[in-house]
Scaffold this motif. Structure first.
Motif, PDB file in Angstrom:
ATOM      1  N   LYS A  51      89.186 -32.118   5.799  1.00  0.00           N
ATOM      2  CA  LYS A  51      90.273 -31.523   7.234  1.00  0.00           C
ATOM      3  C   LYS A  51      90.755 -31.269   7.893  1.00  0.00           C
ATOM      4  CE  LYS A  51      93.213 -28.864   4.065  1.00  0.00           C
ATOM      5  NZ  LYS A  51      93.528 -27.288   4.358  1.00  0.00           N
ATOM      6  N   VAL A  53      90.111 -30.716  12.484  1.00  0.00           N
ATOM      7  CA  VAL A  53      89.462 -29.557  13.175  1.00  0.00           C
ATOM      8  C   VAL A  53      89.593 -30.243  14.860  1.00  0.00           C
ATOM      9  CG1 VAL A  53      88.699 -27.835  11.428  1.00  0.00           C
ATOM     10  CG2 VAL A  53      86.854 -29.084  12.793  1.00  0.00           C
ATOM     11  N   ASP A  99      94.595 -29.140  11.841  1.00  0.00           N
ATOM     12  CA  ASP A  99      94.168 -28.142  10.985  1.00  0.00           C
ATOM     13  C   ASP A  99      93.963 -26.856  11.154  1.00  0.00           C
ATOM     14  OD1 ASP A  99      95.129 -29.475   8.178  1.00  0.00           O
ATOM     15  OD2 ASP A  99      93.102 -30.615   8.382  1.00  0.00           O
ATOM     16  N   ALA A 100      93.035 -26.887  12.511  1.00  0.00           N
ATOM     17  CA  ALA A 100      92.259 -26.137  13.151  1.00  0.00           C
ATOM     18  C   ALA A 100      92.320 -26.132  14.724  1.00  0.00           C
ATOM     19  CB  ALA A 100      91.441 -25.630  11.697  1.00  0.00           C
ATOM     20  N   ASP A 114      98.057 -21.344  20.378  1.00  0.00           N
ATOM     21  CA  ASP A 114      98.856 -22.097  19.752  1.00  0.00           C
ATOM     22  C   ASP A 114      98.075 -21.556  17.775  1.00  0.00           C
ATOM     23  OD1 ASP A 114      97.735 -24.358  17.561  1.00  0.00           O
ATOM     24  OD2 ASP A 114      98.346 -25.519  18.903  1.00  0.00           O
ATOM     25  N   ARG A 116      96.721 -22.353  15.598  1.00  0.00           N
ATOM     26  CA  ARG A 116      95.266 -22.913  14.850  1.00  0.00           C
ATOM     27  C   ARG A 116      94.740 -22.396  15.434  1.00  0.00           C
ATOM     28  NH1 ARG A 116      98.276 -29.026  15.385  1.00  0.00           N
ATOM     29  NH2 ARG A 116      98.607 -27.941  17.495  1.00  0.00           N
TER      30      ARG A 116
END
Length: 478
Positions: A51, A53, A99-100, A114, A116
């Motif tokens: 993922k 980030v 993704d974050a 946002d 995220r």
């Protein structure tokens, strides 16, 4: 494959100090245990195993703890520069398709809203979900992604892999040497390759980081004078501040202090002479985001025999010059395991190398002994206090103003920062220099805002209507 650096370091030297910050310190084992706990929290948030980030935080221990945790969780980390304007940060976040977004609470105001966004405080409150953390890492895994502006003015997301970082750290160790008593004074931002490379060296060498959130000339000078640190990374303006402080109090570097690694542009000869008087050994270096820090470094012993040189390529690296026939000066090309294999985002289809060589866009030459001399850090690049500023990026902002018809930007010499940007503007309607500066302040990091604004009738252009930035300075003499 490589061993999980954090787990391996905690196994090899668990009780050795990893980080010192103010009056606190943490061992490698303490950071390992904290990173495991945070990795379990990331797992609860489904942020593991590839993922991506984004991370925005000041250079303090919580950032390093989070970096360790993301490495444990095998997240691709997009390191954000907190000095950028909100618009610039938004571009990088969108381009990276993260993704974050993990953000220190005190930095939240710098980002646009946002969904995220995960503040550190929320991450800390998240429950842990245990899982098997990988004991080994793939060489090609993109450990970090850092943005560096291209000549078009659009920042490129540069992937820096496990092998990029480890090759860079090993080459540096072979060049500078290492000792179990080493302590690297880190005042450069962790989000820059210069700062993150110190984190990598710490893990691979088992080396202590003496961490400062921001550079403090008085305190850092005392660290060097007292011998509490052995190495430091600087840009020229920081070196000058250290020299002035040590000269003002009549003190020299402790014999235990071995090296100042100086990057971000050439170091003035006068600085080298002053440093020598203070027993400061300066190693000039040349590198870029695409090479995970150093490519070439000039040893202190060669500082005065090869003045102006960036040194020879480090052990695993190669440099050659793509010059026209019968010419010695040309584009600097780099090859080695430290060179990025790929970009992301809008530049993901752009190859990073041609026939295995990274084309830097920088111009230079190699002397008969193989020492690199950089003639120009890209033809139009402005280096201000170690920060790279691309004129096209500023021009793109200026041309968005409804009253500006044409704009050109170049660097002007500055006693403190080396260079600062100057804007040359053709207007559609009357406006003031302050109008220009205020508009730029809304859309650019402070160091990119033009310090001088000149209104002119027309910009110098080539026959193909291409802006000739190198001619802008000549307009000041007319």
């Amino acid at each position: 494959m490589q061993p999980n650096w954090i787990k391996q370091r905690a196994y090899l030297t668990p009780n050795r100090v990893a980080i010192s910050f103010h009056d606190q310190q943490w061992t490698f084992n303490e950071l390992y245990l904290q990173s495991v706990s945070l990795a379990y929290k990331l797992n609860t948030l489904h942020l593991t195993n590839g993922k991506r980030v984004a991370i925005l935080a000041p250079s303090t221990p919580p950032l390093i703890e989070l970096l360790y945790a993301c490495m444990q969780a095998q997240c691709e980390m997009v390191l954000l520069n907190g000095r950028l304007a909100k618009q610039e940060l938004a571009y990088q976040i969108a381009d990276a398709e993260v993704d974050a977004i993990l953000v220190a609470d005190e930095e939240l105001a710098k980002l646009p809203d946002d969904a995220r966004i995960i503040p550190f405080s929320k991450l800390y409150r998240t429950t842990e979900s245990e899982y098997d953390i990988a004991a080994q890492w793939d060489d090609d895994f993109a450990l970090t992604i850092m943005y560096t502006s291209g000549t078009t003015g659009f920042p490129k997301g540069v992937c820096q892999t496990v092998v990029n970082h480890s090759s860079s750290a090993i080459s540096s160790a072979l060049n500078l040497g290492i000792s179990e008593d080493d302590a690297w004074l880190c005042t450069v931002p962790i989000f820059h390759i210069s700062g993150f490379s110190i984190v990598v060296r710490s893990l691979l060498y088992g080396m202590k980081i003496r961490l400062y959130e921001k550079f403090d000339a008085k305190k850092c000078s005392q660290e060097i004078i007292n011998g509490t640190v052995t190495k430091m990374s600087v840009v020229a303006v920081i070196l000058e501040n250290l020299l002035s402080e040590m000269e003002s109090i009549g003190q020299k570097a402790h014999p235990r202090f071995s090296t100042i690694l100086a990057g971000g542009g050439p170091v003035p000869i006068d600085y080298l002479k002053r440093a020598a008087q203070l027993n400061l050994h300066v190693a000039q270096t040349y590198g870029m985001t695409e090479t995970a820090s150093q490519t070439a470094t000039l040893a202190n012993e060669d500082a005065f025999t090869h003045i102006g040189s960036a040194g020879k390529p480090l052990f695993f690296n190669e440099i050659k010059i793509a010059a026209k026939k019968d010419e010695s000066i040309g584009e600097i090309l780099i090859r080695g395991p430290h060179v990025t294999p790929r970009y992301i985002g809008q530049f993901k289809e752009k190859p990073t190398t041609i026939d295995g060589w990274l084309h830097t866009g920088d111009v230079g030459y190699l002397d008969e002994d193989g020492y690199l001399y950089v003639v120009d850090r890209r033809s139009d690049l402005i280096i201000s206090g170690g920060e790279n500023i691309y004129p096209a990026e500023i021009e793109n902002v200026l041309l968005a103003h409804p009253k500006i018809k044409e704009a050109g930007v170049c660097g002007i010499a500055h006693d403190i920062w080396g260079q600062v940007p100057a804007a040359f503007i053709v207007v559609k309607e009357s406006m003031t220099a302050q109008d220009v500066i205020e508009f730029c302040e809304q859309n650019l990091a402070n160091y990119k805002v033009p310090k001088y604004v000149h209104f002119i009738a027309s910009l110098p252009r080539s026959g193909s209507n291409k802006l000739l930035r190198r001619h802008l300075m000549k307009l000041l003499d007319e």
